[in-house]
Write a protein that holds these residues in place. Structure first.
Motif, short mmCIF file in Angstrom:
data_model
loop_
_atom_site.label_atom_id
_atom_site.label_comp_id
_atom_site.label_asym_id
_atom_site.label_seq_id
_atom_site.Cartn_x
_atom_site.Cartn_y
_atom_site.Cartn_z
N ARG A 165 -3.63 -1.11 -10.02
CA ARG A 165 -2.73 -0.77 -11.12
C ARG A 165 -1.31 -1.25 -10.81
NH1 ARG A 165 -0.87 5.17 -13.38
NH2 ARG A 165 0.49 4.37 -15.02
N LEU A 166 -0.89 -1.14 -9.56
CA LEU A 166 0.42 -1.64 -9.17
C LEU A 166 0.51 -3.15 -9.40
CD1 LEU A 166 3.21 -1.33 -7.84
CD2 LEU A 166 2.08 -1.59 -5.62
N HIS A 167 -0.55 -3.85 -9.07
CA HIS A 167 -0.56 -5.31 -9.27
C HIS A 167 -0.42 -5.64 -10.75
CE1 HIS A 167 -1.42 -9.43 -8.01
NE2 HIS A 167 -2.10 -9.54 -9.12
N ARG A 168 -1.16 -4.94 -11.62
CA ARG A 168 -1.06 -5.19 -13.06
C ARG A 168 0.34 -4.89 -13.57
NH1 ARG A 168 -6.20 -2.65 -13.00
NH2 ARG A 168 -5.30 -0.70 -13.79
N LEU A 169 0.91 -3.77 -13.10
CA LEU A 169 2.27 -3.41 -13.50
C LEU A 169 3.25 -4.50 -13.11
CD1 LEU A 169 4.55 -1.35 -14.32
CD2 LEU A 169 4.44 -0.51 -11.96
N CYS A 170 3.12 -5.02 -11.90
CA CYS A 170 4.04 -6.05 -11.43
C CYS A 170 3.90 -7.35 -12.20
CB CYS A 170 3.82 -6.29 -9.93
SG CYS A 170 4.47 -4.96 -8.88
N ALA A 194 0.83 -1.21 0.00
CA ALA A 194 0.00 0.00 0.00
C ALA A 194 0.86 1.25 0.00
CB ALA A 194 -0.92 -0.01 1.21
N ALA A 195 1.93 1.26 0.80
CA ALA A 195 2.80 2.43 0.85
C ALA A 195 3.55 2.61 -0.46
CB ALA A 195 3.79 2.29 2.01
N THR A 196 3.92 1.50 -1.09
CA THR A 196 4.60 1.58 -2.39
C THR A 196 3.68 2.17 -3.44
OG1 THR A 196 6.04 -0.30 -1.90
CG2 THR A 196 5.67 0.20 -4.22
N ALA A 197 2.44 1.71 -3.47
CA ALA A 197 1.47 2.25 -4.43
C ALA A 197 1.27 3.75 -4.21
CB ALA A 197 0.14 1.50 -4.29
N ALA A 198 1.17 4.15 -2.95
CA ALA A 198 0.96 5.57 -2.64
C ALA A 198 2.18 6.39 -3.05
CB ALA A 198 0.67 5.73 -1.15
N ALA A 199 3.38 5.86 -2.78
CA ALA A 199 4.60 6.59 -3.12
C ALA A 199 4.74 6.81 -4.62
CB ALA A 199 5.82 5.85 -2.58
N LEU A 200 4.21 5.87 -5.40
CA LEU A 200 4.31 5.96 -6.86
C LEU A 200 3.10 6.61 -7.50
CD1 LEU A 200 5.84 2.44 -7.63
CD2 LEU A 200 7.01 4.62 -7.22
#
Length: 229
Positions: free
Chosen positions: A159-164, A147-153
């Motif tokens: 969307r972070l999951h799809r990117l990964c 969650a913190a990674t998604a917020a930082a980016l």
């Protein structure tokens, strides 16, 4: 005998591995993908979620290991399609092109440099890499939660999951576990006590470290450090 050096391709490593007795050892998840050359064959190693044990007798290998998240753009295929697989490069690229590359590698007095040249040429034709995957790695390596990674980016978690999935082959939680495993192995191999290794690598405690090593490496940490994996 295994040897590696920093590649001229940013973030990549060029490595060679020749049989030196002691049996075939498993390849552990590390978040990376590799371009491989061995006995006249060009292959791609996809991202692993479990230990991979090479089949057949031990043989010599040459490889370029790409920084996590960078190989899919060079290969032209999403990482999740290659998860836990070893494929012929001709399954991904035109067969005629791969045959020419194999001939070039077979004729080279230095296959490692020739393989690196192939990776460099491919990278030059794909443009600048997307900076987001590297930033994901940096955030997770720093111990941030998903969650913190998604917020930082500035991304939603979906969307972070799809990117990964596209860049690394699996979701951010699995990537974080794999990166944490590699941190722990580096600490333990430097003779850091297991309890300190667990804390510094980001585990709750030493039993948590032991469970995760077994799950991702397929054997106890002591066996890995003793050279049995």
């Amino acid at each position: 005998m295994y040897a590696e050096r920093v590649s001229r391709l940013a973030g990549a490593v060029v490595w060679t591995n020749s049989p030196a007795g002691g049996g075939v050892r498993p390849v552990l998840p590390d978040g990376c993908m590799d371009l491989l050359w061995s006995e006249g064959r060009l292959l791609v190693a996809g991202p692993d979620t479990r230990p991979y044990l090479p089949e057949g007798p031990a043989r010599s290998w040459t490889g370029v290991r790409f920084f996590p998240g960078t190989a899919p753009a060079l290969l032209g295929v999403p990482a999740h399609e290659l998860r836990d697989l070893r494929l012929e490069l001709a399954d991904l690229w035109p067969a005629a092109s791969v045959r020419r590359l194999c001939g070039r590698l077979a004729a080279s007095p230095d296959p490692a440099r020739a393989l690196e040249d192939i990776a460099l040429h491919r990278a030059a034709g794909t443009g600048a890499p997307d900076p987001l995957p590297r930033r994901v790695v940096e955030c997770l390596e720093a111990g941030r939660t998903v969650a913190a990674t998604a917020a930082a980016l500035g991304l939603g978690e979906r969307r972070l999951h799809r990117l990964c999935l596209t860049a690394f082959g699996y979701g951010p939680k699995t990537l974080a576990r794999v990166l944490r495993l590699q941190r722990a192995l580096a600490l333990a191999r430097s003779r850091t006590p297991y309890a300190q290794t667990a804390v510094r690598a980001g585990y709750a405690d030493q039993p948590h470290l032991a469970r995760e090593v077994r799950r991702l490496a397929g054997m106890p940490l002591g066996d890995l450090l003793a050279g049995r994996g």
